[in-house]
Write an enzyme that holds these catalytic residues in place. Structure first.
Site, short mmCIF file in Angstrom:
data_model
loop_
_atom_site.label_atom_id
_atom_site.label_comp_id
_atom_site.label_asym_id
_atom_site.label_seq_id
_atom_site.Cartn_x
_atom_site.Cartn_y
_atom_site.Cartn_z
N SER A 12 0.67 7.80 3.93
CA SER A 12 0.59 6.68 4.99
C SER A 12 1.56 5.93 5.58
CB SER A 12 -0.79 5.87 4.49
OG SER A 12 -0.75 5.09 5.74
N ALA A 13 2.22 6.00 6.41
CA ALA A 13 3.30 6.14 6.91
C ALA A 13 4.36 4.51 6.45
CB ALA A 13 3.98 6.12 8.34
N HIS A 14 2.53 3.47 6.09
CA HIS A 14 3.91 2.05 7.25
C HIS A 14 2.93 1.38 5.44
CE1 HIS A 14 -0.24 0.17 5.41
NE2 HIS A 14 -1.20 1.04 5.59
N ASN A 26 -3.82 1.45 -6.49
CA ASN A 26 -3.30 0.71 -5.63
C ASN A 26 -3.71 -0.80 -6.07
OD1 ASN A 26 -6.00 1.15 -4.96
ND2 ASN A 26 -5.83 -0.32 -3.60
N THR A 84 -4.01 14.69 20.51
CA THR A 84 -3.25 14.86 20.63
C THR A 84 -2.70 13.73 19.03
OG1 THR A 84 -3.80 14.61 22.61
CG2 THR A 84 -1.69 13.66 22.36
N GLY A 113 -4.30 6.92 5.56
CA GLY A 113 -4.30 8.00 4.20
C GLY A 113 -6.22 8.21 4.20
N THR A 114 -6.84 7.03 5.44
CA THR A 114 -8.16 7.32 4.72
C THR A 114 -8.33 9.04 6.07
OG1 THR A 114 -7.82 4.61 4.66
CG2 THR A 114 -10.54 5.96 5.19
N GLN A 139 0.04 5.76 -2.77
CA GLN A 139 1.06 4.37 -3.53
C GLN A 139 1.91 4.84 -4.08
OE1 GLN A 139 0.91 1.05 -3.29
NE2 GLN A 139 -0.94 1.03 -2.14
N CYS A 172 -7.94 -4.66 1.40
CA CYS A 172 -9.36 -4.72 1.61
C CYS A 172 -10.36 -6.21 1.66
CB CYS A 172 -9.97 -3.37 1.58
SG CYS A 172 -9.96 -2.55 0.69
#
Length: 378
Positions: free
Chosen positions: A200-202, A152, A238, A71-72, A180, A328
């Site tokens: 963001s996948a996580h 978030n 890549t 996401g960042t 989120q 964070c």
């Protein structure tokens, strides 16, 4: 010692099915997607299939999905392009956005002189649509609105459709940090006209280090990283093949089980709200987080009637993982910039904890947490 993980807004456990897909890819699909031989073509085909499948969830074309490291990076790619390449001179936002947005906008203001308009936040952490409309009306330059869908820290839900309609009416770009929300809420981007979203996948039980940006067709972005023409020239580097395939699988499962997962998690949150009031009668909830209609079902931000700087640490010693705002900021001496934006100083100084849930959580874990809270409270 029993361990309870209630910091899912920071990151989520990876689904077994996702690990299986990634392990298979690592063993059988090691080619570089940019290579022209059969190993490269196989990897390229897998990436493009994943792109197409991800795009279908949002009713967009594969060409509108750009894979990133998360996401960042996606926020930076969009915001920097908006100013440097798309001619945006005014950004309308708030002071409770994620730091990936706030710090990028600060950079653009300092280096490129962009005008930043901060919308007022009420005592529940919400914006006023009338003020947004007024700001759009007053802007006499190319404008971008950047407002997150789900906050978030406090979980507040932005009235995203209404904001999108206002941006379209006043010919402004609309960027939303949807990190989120993706994997937890459905979003048809043909019905809700947003120009840019990020994921963001996580955050939805996928791997770390991979995400994507949606860039609406007709908007041309240029790469921040130079060196190759990957991602149709938008993002050099890549592709992270195995992580992309894992993200595709995680999102597929999220959408397939979204309704039942929502019902389960929402019931846990409701139980949590009711029970904690009996344990700590004077407890408060930050933002709209205790409102099941106006906040994400995955986030609850609790403000205790005291200031205990060791509370999160002591919970951790008892095996309970939570966060004091955003991940964070955990472990730092800085207070939450989100809570500080709308709470009075005396309230902001009290101990606030973000509890965030996933489908892996159980009622028994919440009961255990409450027993631990009683010990810590003493």
């Amino acid at each position: 010692m029993e361990k309870v993980y209630l910091d899912n807004a920071a990151t989520t456990p990876i689904l077994p099915e996702v690990i299986e897909v990634m392990t298979h890819s690592m063993s059988n699909n090691f080619g570089n997607p940019s290579s022209t031989h059969q190993f490269g073509r196989t990897a390229k085909a897998a990436v493009e299939k994943a792109r197409k499948n991800i795009a279908k969830h949002f009713n967009v074309t594969a060409g509108e999905i750009v894979f990133t490291s998360g996401g960042t990076e996606a926020d930076n790619l969009i915001l920097q392009n908006a100013v440097i390449n798309l001619g945006v001179q005014t950004i309308i936002t708030t002071k409770i956005e994620h730091h990936a947005v706030i710090h990028t906008i600060d950079f653009l203001k300092e280096v490129y002189g962009v005008t930043v308009v901060y919308l007022e936040i009420n005592d529940k952490g919400d914006i006023h649509l009338d003020e947004l409309k007024e700001a759009l009306l007053k802007s006499n330059s190319k404008t971008l609105v950047s407002l997150m869908w789900v906050n978030n820290e406090i979980g507040n839900l932005l009235p995203i459709k209404e904001v999108a309609e206002l941006c379209k009416e006043y010919n402004a770009y609309f960027h939303s940090d949807t990190v989120q929300a993706i994997g937890h809420y459905e979003l048809d981007l043909q019905e809700v006209f947003i120009d840019f979203i990020v994921a963001s996948a996580h955050k939805f039980h996928g791997p770390k280090g991979v995400g994507f940006a949606f860039v609406r067709k007709g908007i041309a972005l240029k790469p921040m990283l130079h060196g190759g023409d990957q991602e149709r020239g938008v993002r050099s580097s890549t592709e992270n093949v195995h992580a992309i395939l894992g993200m595709e699988k995680a999102l597929e499962i999220s959408f397939d089980k979204m309704k039942e997962d929502k019902e389960k998690i929402e019931s846990l949150k409701k139980y949590f709200i009711e029970e904690i009031k009996t344990i700590i009668p004077n407890v408060e909830f930050n933002g709209q987080s205790d409102n099941l209609e106006k906040s994400s079902y995955t986030i609850l931000n609790v403000r205790f009637p005291f200031n205990d700087k060791m509370m999160i640490f002591n919970l951790d010693l008892k095996g309970v993982a939570v966060s004091g705002g955003s991940a964070c900021q955990s472990g730092s001496n800085k207070g939450s910039h989100v809570l500080g934006a709308f709470l009075k100083e005396a309230e902001a100084e009290k101990s606030s904890i973000r509890f965030s849930f996933s489908k892996f959580n159980k009622k028994e874990e919440i009961v255990h947490l409450f027993n631990v809270l009683k010990e810590v409270k003493k």
